[in-house]
Design a protein around this motif. Sequence first.
Motif, short mmCIF file in Angstrom:
data_model
loop_
_atom_site.label_atom_id
_atom_site.label_comp_id
_atom_site.label_asym_id
_atom_site.label_seq_id
_atom_site.Cartn_x
_atom_site.Cartn_y
_atom_site.Cartn_z
N LEU A 13 -4.99 1.93 -1.96
CA LEU A 13 -6.22 1.85 -2.70
C LEU A 13 -6.67 0.40 -2.63
O LEU A 13 -8.00 0.22 -2.17
N LEU A 14 -5.89 -0.56 -2.55
CA LEU A 14 -6.28 -1.99 -2.32
C LEU A 14 -6.39 -2.55 -1.09
O LEU A 14 -6.85 -3.64 -0.94
N ASP A 15 -5.96 -1.58 0.08
CA ASP A 15 -5.89 -2.21 1.35
C ASP A 15 -5.22 -3.22 1.39
O ASP A 15 -5.66 -4.36 1.96
N ALA A 16 -3.95 -3.35 1.02
CA ALA A 16 -3.23 -4.61 0.81
C ALA A 16 -2.79 -5.33 2.16
O ALA A 16 -2.77 -6.68 1.91
N GLN A 17 -2.88 -4.69 3.26
CA GLN A 17 -2.56 -5.47 4.51
C GLN A 17 -3.69 -6.19 5.26
O GLN A 17 -3.68 -6.89 6.17
N ARG A 18 -4.79 -5.63 4.84
CA ARG A 18 -6.12 -6.19 5.56
C ARG A 18 -6.25 -7.70 5.56
O ARG A 18 -6.96 -7.99 6.64
N ASP A 21 -3.90 -13.60 3.22
CA ASP A 21 -3.63 -14.13 2.12
C ASP A 21 -2.54 -15.50 2.18
O ASP A 21 -1.93 -15.31 2.93
N TYR A 22 -2.58 -16.14 1.09
CA TYR A 22 -1.52 -17.10 0.91
C TYR A 22 -0.43 -16.68 -0.29
O TYR A 22 -0.02 -17.68 -0.77
N CYS A 23 -0.40 -15.34 -0.33
CA CYS A 23 0.78 -14.94 -1.23
C CYS A 23 1.18 -13.44 -0.65
O CYS A 23 0.08 -13.04 -0.02
N PRO A 24 2.19 -12.99 -1.03
CA PRO A 24 2.55 -11.45 -0.92
C PRO A 24 1.89 -10.65 -1.73
O PRO A 24 1.70 -10.62 -3.13
N ASN A 25 1.10 -9.64 -1.48
CA ASN A 25 0.36 -8.78 -1.89
C ASN A 25 1.25 -7.34 -1.83
O ASN A 25 1.56 -6.87 -1.31
N HIS A 103 -12.12 -5.43 -3.75
CA HIS A 103 -12.36 -4.09 -3.78
C HIS A 103 -13.70 -3.74 -4.10
O HIS A 103 -14.16 -4.41 -5.07
N PRO A 104 -14.39 -2.62 -3.54
CA PRO A 104 -15.91 -2.48 -3.83
C PRO A 104 -16.20 -1.83 -5.08
O PRO A 104 -17.38 -2.03 -5.67
N GLU A 105 -15.13 -1.39 -5.79
CA GLU A 105 -15.48 -0.59 -7.16
C GLU A 105 -14.78 -1.33 -8.27
O GLU A 105 -15.19 -1.96 -9.28
#
Length: 249
Positions: A13-18, A21-25, A103-105
């Motif tokens: 949903l949040l496309d976590a790997q795209r 970042d400076y933290c693990p998502n 996230h767009p929404e």
Amino acid sequence: MQLIELRNHLDTLLDAQRLKDYCPNGLQVEGRPEVLRVLCGVTASQALLDHAVAGGYDAVFVHHGLFWRGDDGRVTGFRRQRLRALLANDINLFAYHLPLDVHPELGNNAQLARLMGWEGEGRFADQDLGWIGRPTGAVASGEEMALALADKLGRMPLLVGDGGRLVRRIAWCTGGAQGYFEQAILAGADLYVSGEISEQTVHLARETGVPYIAAGHHATERYGARAIAAYLKRELGLEAEFLDLDNPV
């Protein structure tokens, strides 16, 4: 719902790997294998975790998690206390930083725009984190935009620069995004709104004629986690609550 299902769903949903970042998502601390109740908040503070323990929640979802690049890696002091609350009570911790901003929404930028009646028309800055568009309704000045933010966010923001300038194009990026101010100006903004402000921000606003509003880091980033809570209830049938802990910034 099984933990692995929820983890995969949120990561997708949040496309976590795209994003870089400076933290693990994603799942930062693993707890019990079944999740029925989720507590959502802005930051994995001790107060939020204590509420999760007292309320018998299976998981916590936050924007600001426990682990950041450059942190002292030792598990002592407040870090030990936070981890102890999670591990001793078998509670899962999910944290999504930049993925929740963009996230767009459901993201913080999208939700702030919805709250304020701003229409996003484009993106700017690193990884397209910033949004630019226009306010709906009558054209207002920077000072009037600051008052509208105060009304919606429940606290008076800091406005620097020409508050009388009319705002036909507005740019925004929640949280600590004052570093994108120059890029917002180059993108054609008449006003830039973020959460925080730095010393050099004041000079840039004065010298370019584009006003800047610092509306609060916490204040501008309450709405993504709140939207996630509503999504979890509506789409996944989970019992989910958003807890807005008082924070003056």
